[in-house]
Design an enzyme around this catalytic site. Sequence first.
Site, short mmCIF file in Angstrom:
data_model
loop_
_atom_site.label_atom_id
_atom_site.label_comp_id
_atom_site.label_asym_id
_atom_site.label_seq_id
_atom_site.Cartn_x
_atom_site.Cartn_y
_atom_site.Cartn_z
N GLU A 1 -11.28 3.51 5.96
CA GLU A 1 -10.23 4.40 6.49
C GLU A 1 -10.95 5.48 7.31
OE1 GLU A 1 -8.12 6.61 3.49
OE2 GLU A 1 -6.45 7.13 4.83
N HIS B 1 0.87 -1.19 0.00
CA HIS B 1 0.00 0.00 0.00
C HIS B 1 0.90 1.23 0.00
CE1 HIS B 1 -3.78 2.08 1.94
NE2 HIS B 1 -3.08 2.94 1.22
N1 ADE Z 1 -4.55 8.88 -1.80
C1 ADE Z 1 -3.31 8.90 -1.32
N2 ADE Z 1 -3.31 8.48 -0.04
C2 ADE Z 1 -4.59 8.19 0.29
C3 ADE Z 1 -5.22 7.69 1.45
N3 ADE Z 1 -4.55 7.42 2.56
N4 ADE Z 1 -6.55 7.51 1.41
C4 ADE Z 1 -7.23 7.78 0.31
N5 ADE Z 1 -6.68 8.23 -0.80
C5 ADE Z 1 -5.36 8.43 -0.84
ZN ZN Z 2 -3.70 4.79 0.66
#
Ligand code: ADE
Ligand code: ZN
Length: 336
Positions: free
Chosen positions: A199, A16
Amino acid sequence: MNLTTLAAKAPKAELHLHIEGSFEPELMFAMAKRNDVKLPFASVEEVCAAYDFSNLQEFLDIYYQGMSVLLYEQDFYDLTWEYLTRAAKDNVIHTEIFFDPQGHTERGVKFADVVGGISRALADAKQQLGISSKLIMCFLRHLPEEDALATWGEAQEFLSLIDGVGLDSSELGHPPSKFKKVFALAKDAGLHLVAHAGEEGPPEYVWQALDELHIDRIDHGNRALEDQKLVEKLAGSGMCLTVCPLSNLKLCVVGDITEHPIRKMLQSGLLAMINSDDPSYFGGYVNDNYQAVIKGLGLSREEVETLLRNSFIGSFLDKSEKAVALDKLDQYLEKT
Ligand code: ADE
Ligand code: ZN
């Protein structure tokens, strides 16, 4: 050897990593100068001072500004090469990299230059650094699905260089179900599918990523822990969660590193592993992320070993490549 050093020296995979999020301010300023692009910051110090976020959107606003200096194939090569040499120092032997083509093509940059520069650096890394890789094209979820479909169309002549598709950018208000059509096309084309989910978004978004996008891996997934049924489903299917501790801290997904859910994830039987997400913005590369949770949570050796193993198990390497990588890790752990 202490656990932080053990983790740092171990062969590992990173799954990631937004390549545009590895853009170090020094390289950004050098590129702005050579491309004659104006940044809204006067100096490296001023940029770094702006890296103080209270949520995902505040970060994304700066992230898109930063990438505006990337114009040519060589720029994408240099950006990717700098990440790869840094990753090699952290003993990353396999990496799966995201890129955001829409963040570039909407500024008039050629799709071929974006994917060409990144892929050329990945090929050189295989030869010169012994790092294998996969390339994952992300769709920006704050834009309409029609834009993602157009990007999918542009990608067709480069599919031999692209291993998977993903979904990133502003999560809240942009559920995975919005991208059902484009994910179905990518699945039909035989690509791997991943999506950022949970997230900031609710467990419902993780369910949608599973049931409507049919993803193979979840990026982040923190909020899945709020739904026991979902945790059981993820654990039962061996779904990998690509977790990013310093990102979670910087974007206030967790209040303090001592509250990070990575141990809870492992205890719940989830296939979680550690990544850096956007290392130049969040204060650390992958080994810094291991260090943060090892120290913050007092992880045991067994937990650290599981995280390292999961980094390969959750990858898109094929079965025999995974076996080779896991064997390399096991040999290292046996003698350490
Ligand atoms: N683009 C880059 N980093 C990100 C993240 N942590 N969450 C969503 N989109 C992203
Ligand atoms: Zn990300």
